[in-house]
Every structure is written in structure tokens, then in C-alpha cells.
Design a protein around this motif. Structure first.
Motif, PDB file in Angstrom:
ATOM      1  N   LEU A   1      -5.922   9.166  -2.450  1.00  0.00           N
ATOM      2  CA  LEU A   1      -5.887  10.777  -1.776  1.00  0.00           C
ATOM      3  C   LEU A   1      -4.200  10.828  -1.698  1.00  0.00           C
ATOM      4  CD1 LEU A   1      -7.722   9.724   1.601  1.00  0.00           C
ATOM      5  CD2 LEU A   1      -8.396  11.478  -0.147  1.00  0.00           C
ATOM      6  N   ALA A   2      -3.388  10.015  -2.005  1.00  0.00           N
ATOM      7  CA  ALA A   2      -1.914  10.237  -2.131  1.00  0.00           C
ATOM      8  C   ALA A   2      -1.895  11.089  -3.504  1.00  0.00           C
ATOM      9  CB  ALA A   2      -1.130   8.991  -1.977  1.00  0.00           C
TER      10      ALA A   2
ATOM     11  N   LEU B   1      -0.189   8.860   5.211  1.00  0.00           N
ATOM     12  CA  LEU B   1      -1.645   7.901   4.998  1.00  0.00           C
ATOM     13  C   LEU B   1      -1.433   6.274   5.364  1.00  0.00           C
ATOM     14  CD1 LEU B   1      -4.148   8.187   3.480  1.00  0.00           C
ATOM     15  CD2 LEU B   1      -3.137   7.825   1.291  1.00  0.00           C
ATOM     16  N   THR B   2      -0.247   5.622   5.167  1.00  0.00           N
ATOM     17  CA  THR B   2       0.134   4.565   5.260  1.00  0.00           C
ATOM     18  C   THR B   2      -0.072   4.192   6.918  1.00  0.00           C
ATOM     19  OG1 THR B   2       1.368   4.066   3.249  1.00  0.00           O
ATOM     20  CG2 THR B   2       1.571   2.495   5.175  1.00  0.00           C
TER      21      THR B   2
ATOM     22  N   TYR C   1       0.783  -1.092   0.019  1.00  0.00           N
ATOM     23  CA  TYR C   1       0.066   0.083   0.068  1.00  0.00           C
ATOM     24  C   TYR C   1       0.782   1.044  -0.159  1.00  0.00           C
ATOM     25  CZ  TYR C   1      -3.656   3.490   1.598  1.00  0.00           C
ATOM     26  OH  TYR C   1      -4.261   4.425   1.565  1.00  0.00           O
ATOM     27  N   PHE C   2       1.822   1.362   0.636  1.00  0.00           N
ATOM     28  CA  PHE C   2       2.932   2.167   0.773  1.00  0.00           C
ATOM     29  C   PHE C   2       3.433   2.827  -0.628  1.00  0.00           C
ATOM     30  CE2 PHE C   2       7.442   3.708   1.286  1.00  0.00           C
ATOM     31  CZ  PHE C   2       6.953   5.081   1.965  1.00  0.00           C
ATOM     32  N   LYS C   3       4.045   1.594  -1.259  1.00  0.00           N
ATOM     33  CA  LYS C   3       4.506   1.665  -2.372  1.00  0.00           C
ATOM     34  C   LYS C   3       3.562   2.232  -3.290  1.00  0.00           C
ATOM     35  CE  LYS C   3       8.341   0.422  -3.119  1.00  0.00           C
ATOM     36  NZ  LYS C   3       9.551   1.275  -2.949  1.00  0.00           N
ATOM     37  N   LEU C   4       2.352   2.000  -3.288  1.00  0.00           N
ATOM     38  CA  LEU C   4       1.269   2.203  -4.337  1.00  0.00           C
ATOM     39  C   LEU C   4       1.092   3.741  -4.204  1.00  0.00           C
ATOM     40  CD1 LEU C   4      -0.759   1.806  -6.272  1.00  0.00           C
ATOM     41  CD2 LEU C   4      -2.471   1.053  -4.583  1.00  0.00           C
ATOM     42  N   CYS C   5       0.999   4.189  -2.906  1.00  0.00           N
ATOM     43  CA  CYS C   5       0.764   5.562  -2.605  1.00  0.00           C
ATOM     44  C   CYS C   5       1.905   6.425  -3.123  1.00  0.00           C
ATOM     45  CB  CYS C   5       0.603   5.889  -1.238  1.00  0.00           C
ATOM     46  SG  CYS C   5      -0.928   5.105  -0.659  1.00  0.00           S
ATOM     47  N   LEU C   6       3.153   5.908  -2.842  1.00  0.00           N
ATOM     48  CA  LEU C   6       4.497   6.568  -3.544  1.00  0.00           C
ATOM     49  C   LEU C   6       4.629   6.424  -4.738  1.00  0.00           C
ATOM     50  CD1 LEU C   6       7.045   7.348  -1.641  1.00  0.00           C
ATOM     51  CD2 LEU C   6       7.928   5.461  -2.462  1.00  0.00           C
ATOM     52  N   PHE C   7       4.262   5.430  -5.709  1.00  0.00           N
ATOM     53  CA  PHE C   7       4.075   5.588  -7.023  1.00  0.00           C
ATOM     54  C   PHE C   7       3.150   6.514  -7.604  1.00  0.00           C
ATOM     55  CE2 PHE C   7       2.634   3.847 -11.101  1.00  0.00           C
ATOM     56  CZ  PHE C   7       3.764   3.691 -11.884  1.00  0.00           C
TER      57      PHE C   7
ATOM     58  N   SER D   1       1.670   9.079  -6.164  1.00  0.00           N
ATOM     59  CA  SER D   1       2.011  10.774  -5.606  1.00  0.00           C
ATOM     60  C   SER D   1       3.299  10.992  -6.232  1.00  0.00           C
ATOM     61  CB  SER D   1       2.159  10.651  -4.029  1.00  0.00           C
ATOM     62  OG  SER D   1       3.164   9.837  -3.650  1.00  0.00           O
ATOM     63  N   ASN D   2       3.954  10.418  -7.158  1.00  0.00           N
ATOM     64  CA  ASN D   2       5.012  10.630  -7.706  1.00  0.00           C
ATOM     65  C   ASN D   2       6.385  10.865  -6.689  1.00  0.00           C
ATOM     66  OD1 ASN D   2       3.768  10.947 -10.428  1.00  0.00           O
ATOM     67  ND2 ASN D   2       3.545  13.091 -10.179  1.00  0.00           N
ATOM     68  N   GLY D   3       6.299   9.874  -5.831  1.00  0.00           N
ATOM     69  CA  GLY D   3       7.561   9.886  -4.915  1.00  0.00           C
ATOM     70  C   GLY D   3       7.199  10.640  -3.742  1.00  0.00           C
ATOM     71  N   ASN D   4       6.041  11.144  -3.367  1.00  0.00           N
ATOM     72  CA  ASN D   4       5.897  12.046  -2.271  1.00  0.00           C
ATOM     73  C   ASN D   4       6.024  11.213  -0.936  1.00  0.00           C
ATOM     74  OD1 ASN D   4       5.119  13.739  -0.056  1.00  0.00           O
ATOM     75  ND2 ASN D   4       3.937  15.014  -1.347  1.00  0.00           N
ATOM     76  N   LYS D   5       7.328  10.863  -0.406  1.00  0.00           N
ATOM     77  CA  LYS D   5       7.256  10.089   0.637  1.00  0.00           C
ATOM     78  C   LYS D   5       6.477  10.565   1.996  1.00  0.00           C
ATOM     79  CE  LYS D   5      12.001   8.757  -0.633  1.00  0.00           C
ATOM     80  NZ  LYS D   5      13.316   8.698  -0.319  1.00  0.00           N
ATOM     81  N   LYS D   6       6.639  11.688   2.345  1.00  0.00           N
ATOM     82  CA  LYS D   6       5.689  12.003   3.391  1.00  0.00           C
ATOM     83  C   LYS D   6       4.296  12.004   3.531  1.00  0.00           C
ATOM     84  CE  LYS D   6       9.415  15.490   4.498  1.00  0.00           C
ATOM     85  NZ  LYS D   6       9.769  16.952   4.711  1.00  0.00           N
TER      86      LYS D   6
END
Length: 589
Positions: free
Chosen positions: A353-354, A158-159, A140-146, A148-153
Motif C-alpha cells: 500500500l505504501a 501506515l505504520t 516495517y516503517f523502513k520497508l514502507c519508506l523504501f 514508497s521512494n521515501g514518502n515519509k508521511k
């Protein structure tokens, strides 16, 4: 104005003491630790800090439900049957009802669970479920990162919130942990296909479908459902060309066909593929708590309403892809229909949301680095304090409990520290390590002590076997094959695990005539429980040798306790103090 730099002063102080052999040894030891720490940090790479946050978000709440889910007993019984006989049954084998047609829609999950349980025990099975949950949140974290164009925060925040919400009610020993993970991987692969236009990525989806149909057949149709928003956006782009990347229509259709035909790769064929449609009966399932619509009186219901509102606002204010709209609101509808679908909603529908917040960088303009530590810590504290205060036994808790409770936050504090002080992969830089080595060591030591004490002394009792005293009594006086036992919805699975033939268990679908093709047992059971069917008439229909009732079985519990035609053989209080069980036998049979 004369200012003194602390780091410069410290270095000069160290140089002044280089003549001290003991201090030279300490410095060498420090440098060695720092070198090892840097190597470890490099090995962990980018996933280290984020992984710790996910782990602790799950870990801090998994302790609240560190016990086998009640459904695990009939799942384990099914797995044992498949392993011992080497066959997958088409006729129900665990209950007193003979000749019932049966689809073991989660047979592969049952086998996996049984192998773990039989070799390593209940704790290992629960730990395995937690591990799958951790993998689920990492994907889920990697999907959000993908997206969101790499927005880690944003992705980490969200995760962390989702992991904190879903852990107690949903990361349990049920096949949903597998099916939800597979569906999330499907979305991730579809997103990669949309961005990269590489058809070979989609080749994995039929393979995942073949695995899902055997792990949890009831959710197999969701693989097609998840694919439909992408097909819909592809068709829409034919009418109105997209500003972003175009989604190819033909590869999606070919993939959908592959998923469909992969569904036949199971022991039951078409029956398993359509199991969800034949197994659901509104008249029966509307009486089951987890199938009822959610309310705001539960944390999961509050989460559903809040995230639904956030998604609606995001779609109104942001230019979000059409596929996210269909996916989010389609599964949102499922979430509002049933409590157990909230898990699907939170995992499969909230990642947009990401995307909506991809240009948002929280904390950067408002808080400095040290202040950032306390934001997630405060949020976690608020959630945990709410759970603590809502505990009915809060007023009776001993004085040392709040102390342990607060100390347990050291785990979360350590995780936040590691996450926010990791700078370009150099968490243990010399400056940070030397300045903060003592607090880190103290926190690490404290959290290990508190965690061990929490698990074994503070956490709720790990009542894997609530009905064990009753089963032991029956098997002490009788052989399992000689017992025909009346049981209710929740208790049946445990006695079946001990090879006792029962009347009912927590699988209402196999007691519906649409599935067993012989008799409508489920409606008969609920008619008895609601007082529509007279209990004397009901018990005269069957030759029960024993009847096991609990305080959950309200009408039979009250009636049989006063009926002289039934002899009380055994009674006991549940280990958690939240129920009572009785065993009766008919006097005239």
C-alpha cells in the motif's frame, strides 16, 4: 494597514530588558536548552519522530494486555528444562504421558524467555516482547519508506495504523514476535536486492533461516513462501521484459537452496523443518479459537477485511509489481483461514500500500501545519473510545476513569506534536520552543503521572498467574512428583511450570498420534469436552490423583460438581472475576 509581527515584537521586547541581570540569565538558560535540544535532535536524526510515533502507537495499547500470554508457561517450562539439563529433549517430559515423541519446535525462544524471566521477572519478559514489537514496527516503517521512494508521511501513517491494530492481540510472549520479524527482514533484503542487484545482500537469508528454524520451526517454510513471489516475477520477466528493474533468477534459486539446507541446522533435522505439516490436524485445530477463521465481530477481523479491500483496489488501479500481488494475496488467504495468521498478513502483506501511495502526499493541500496535529490524534481517539465503549464493565467504571482516559491522550498528542513540528531535524527551534515550552512541559509532566496511574490502577489486572491459588493448594498438601492432575487446554501449562504432571495443555500437536507416535490424546480430550465421550468412562481410564476444572471445562465442571464419587477440595474465583476453578479428588482411589 499596520501589522505587528509577533516574533519581531518579542525580540524587541527582549532587547529592551537586556539590562535586567535576572532576565539575562533566563535568556542564557533558554539558549543553552535550545542548543542542547538541537544537538539531541541531530543525534536522534531522521528516526526520532517516526520512532516516537511507533512507540506510542504500541505503548498506548500494550497496557491493555500487560500480562503474560497463557502459552508463556509451557514455553518457560521448556526453557528451564533445556537450561537446567543442558539437553534438548526428544521425548515429552512435562505431562503424565510417558514415551511420547517430542519436537520442541521453539526451543531457542524458550531458552531466551526463561533466562529473562528467571533473572528479571515477568515484567521484564513482557517489556522484552514489547521491545521486539517496536523493532518489528520500525523495520516495517523502513520497508514502507523504501518501497514508497521515501514518502515519509504515507509510511508513518501506515505504520501508525498497523501498530495500533496489532499491539493488543499479537505482540505477546510467543515466538511469533521473532519469526514475523525475521520474515519482514527477509522481505526488506529481497527488496534491496531487486533495487540494487547486489547478490551479497541475499547471503544473510540462510543465516536468518538457521535462526528461525530454532526460534520457531513451525514458520520456517514461510521463508520459502516469501521468496516464491520474487521467483515468480523473475520467471515472468523472462516471458515479458519488465519496465522496471529486472530480477535475477539464479541468485534467488541459490538463495532458496541456501535457506533449505540451513533448515537442517537444528536439533531435530527434517522433523523440525516439516513440523507445520505434521502438527496440523483439521479435526483438532478447528476447535481452537485462534485457529478458526476470523469474523467481523473482532477488531482484527475488521482490519483484515479493510486492508484486503485496500489491497484489491490498489492492484486494480495501480501498476503494482507482480511480486506484491502474489505476496499480498497469498498471505491474505492464510489470514482468512485462521485468526492467528492475521498478524502475518498485516505485517507482511500491507506494505505494498505504501508503494501504491508513493505519489500521495496527505494533508499538504488541505490542511495547514497545525491542523495536521489533530488528524492522527482524532484517529487514535476514535479507536480508543471504541475499545473503551466496548468494555463490558464500562457502565460500572468510576467517574475518575474517563478523566484519566482522556488525560492519557496527552501522550499521543505529544508524540504527534513532536512528529509534525520537526522541521529539517530542528524540532526545538527557538521560535517553537519559546512559544510552546509551557504546553510541552505540562504535557510531559501530565503524561508521566497518568501513565504511572494507568498502569497500576486503571489498566486491567496483571493476572500473570490465574491458576496460582490452585497450584499453591496442591503443592501445600502434596509433593509435585506425587500428583497426577487432569487439566484442560488453557490451564495445563501453568501446572507443568510448577513441575506437576498433567493430562493436557495448549500444545495440541504433541497430543496427536502423528507427532507422539503412541496415542491420540487430543481427540480424546475434545470428545470429552463435547460430551461425545462419557466422563465416567474417561476418568476410569486414568489414575488421576486430582482433577482441576474451570468454568471453561463446561461438561466436566457440571458433571463432577454433582458426582458424589468426587470430593471437592478447593475452589476459588479467578482474580479477574471472569472464571471459577475447582479441585476434586476421586473418592475411591
Amino acid at each position: 494597514m499596520l501589522t505587528l509581527n509577533y516574533s519581531t515584537a518579542r525580540i524587541k521586547f527582549q532587547k529592551a530588558k537586556t539590562g535586567n541581570n535576572h532576565y539575562d540569565g533566563v535568556l542564557k538558560f533558554k539558549k543553552k536548552i535550545i542548543e542542547v535540544s538541537k544537538i539531541l535532535t541531530d543525534k536522534i536524526g531522521k528516526i526520532g519522530a517516526g520512532g516516537l510515533l511507533i512507540m506510542f502507537a504500541c505503548g498506548m495499547t500494550i497496557l491493555k494486555s500487560w500480562q503474560l500470554d497463557n502459552d508463556a508457561w509451557f514455553i518457560l517450562n521448556c526453557g528451564r528444562y533445556v537450561v537446567e539439563t543442558g539437553t534438548i529433549p526428544h521425548e515429552e517430559f512435562a505431562t503424565m504421558h510417558e514415551g511420547f515423541h517430542y519436537v520442541m519446535e521453539q526451543w531457542l525462544t524458550a531458552v531466551i524467555f526463561w533466562i529473562i524471566y528467571s533473572n528479571f521477572g515477568a515484567d521484564a519478559l513482557i517489556s522484552f516482547a514489547w521491545l521486539v514489537g517496536f523493532i518489528l514496527m520500525f523495520v516495517y516503517f523502513k520497508l514502507c519508506l523504501f518501497v514508497s521512494n521515501g514518502n515519509k508521511k504515507v509510511s508513518a501513517l501506515l505504520t501508525f495504523v498497523i501498530a495500533t491494530i496489532i499491539t493488543p492481540p499479537f505482540l505477546v510472549t510467543r515466538p511469533q514476535i521473532f519469526s514475523t520479524l525475521i520474515l519482514l527482514i527477509e522481505i526488506f533484503l529481497l527488496e534491496k536486492f531487486v533495487r540494487g542487484k547486489k547478490f551479497w545482500i541475499l547471503c544473510a537469508l540462510p543465516i536468518l533461516a538457521a535462526i528461525l528454524i530454532n526460534l520457531h520451526a513451525a514458520l520456517f517454510p514461510m521463508m520459502i513462501v516469501v521468496l516464491l513471489p520474487y521467483v515468480a516475477e523473475s520467471l515472468y520477466q523472462k516471458i515479458k521484459p519488465a519496465r522496471e528493474s529486472e530480477i535475477k533468477f539464479l541468485p534467488l534459486i541459490v538463495t532458496a537452496a541456501g535457506i533449505f539446507f540451513a533448515g537442517f541446522l537444528n536439533p531435530y533435522g527434517w522433523e523440525a523443518m516439516t513440523f507445520v505439516f505434521t502438527s496440523y490436524d483439521p479435526e483438532i485445530h478447528s476447535k481452537i479459537i485462534e485457529v478458526k477463521p476470523p469474523t467481523i465481530y473482532k477488531v482484527t477481523g475488521v482490519a483484515l477485511f479493510i486492508f484486503s479491500a485496500l489491497l484489491i483496489i490498489s492492484h486494480c488501479k495501480k501498476n503494482i509489481p507482480l511480486r506484491y500481488f502474489f505476496l499480498s494475496f497469498g498471505i491474505m488467504i492464510l489470514g482468512f483461514m485462521s485468526v492467528r495468521n492475521i498478524f502475518l498478513f498485516l505485517i507482511l502483506s500491507t506494505f505494498p500500500l505504501a508503494y501504491a501511495a508513493k505519489d500521495w502526499h496527505p494533508f499538504d493541500k488541505i490542511f495547514n501545519l497545525r491542523h495536521k496535529l489533530f488528524i492522527p490524534l482524532f484517529a487514535v481517539c476514535a479507536v480508543e473510545i471504541y475499545w473503551l465503549a466496548s468494555n463490558p464493565d464500562f457502565s460500572n467504571m468510576p467517574l475518575h476513569f474517563p478523566i484519566k482516559f482522556v488525560a492519557f491522550f496527552s501522550i499521543i498528542f505529544l508524540a504527534c506534536f513532536i512528529f509534525f513540528y520537526r522541521r529539517e531535524g530542528k524540532l526545538f527551534s527557538e521560535e517553537i520552543f519559546i512559544l510552546r515550552r509551557k504546553p510541552l512541559i505540562a504535557l510531559a509532566t501530565l503524561q508521566m503521572i497518568i501513565l504511572a496511574e494507568w498502569i497500576y490502577f486503571v489498566a486491567p489486572p496483571r493476572n500473570y498467574e490465574t491458576y496460582k491459588p490452585a497450584a499453591n493448594f496442591l503443592l501445600k498438601e502434596n509433593r509435585a512428583e506425587d500428583i497426577i492432575l487432569w487439566t484442560g487446554f488453557n490451564s495445563g501449562g501453568y501446572f507443568e511450570f510448577h513441575k506437576i504432571k498433567t493430562y493436557f495443555d495448549a500444545r495440541p500437536e504433541i497430543f496427536a498420534i502423528s507427532n507422539n507416535h503412541k496415542k491420540e490424546v487430543a481427540k480424546e480430550y475434545f470428545a470429552l469436552m463435547e460430551g461425545v465421550l462419557d466422563y465416567e468412562e474417561f476418568f476410569s481410564r486414568y489414575n488421576f490423583t486430582h482433577i482441576f476444572i474451570t468454568t471453561e471445562d463446561i461438561i466436566p465442571y457440571l458433571m463432577l460438581s454433582k458426582d458424589k464419587n468426587y470430593r471437592l477440595l478447593f475452589e476459588y474465583d479467578f482474580p479477574d472475576g471472569k472464571g471459577h476453578g475447582k479441585i476434586f479428588e476421586p473418592v475411591n482411589k
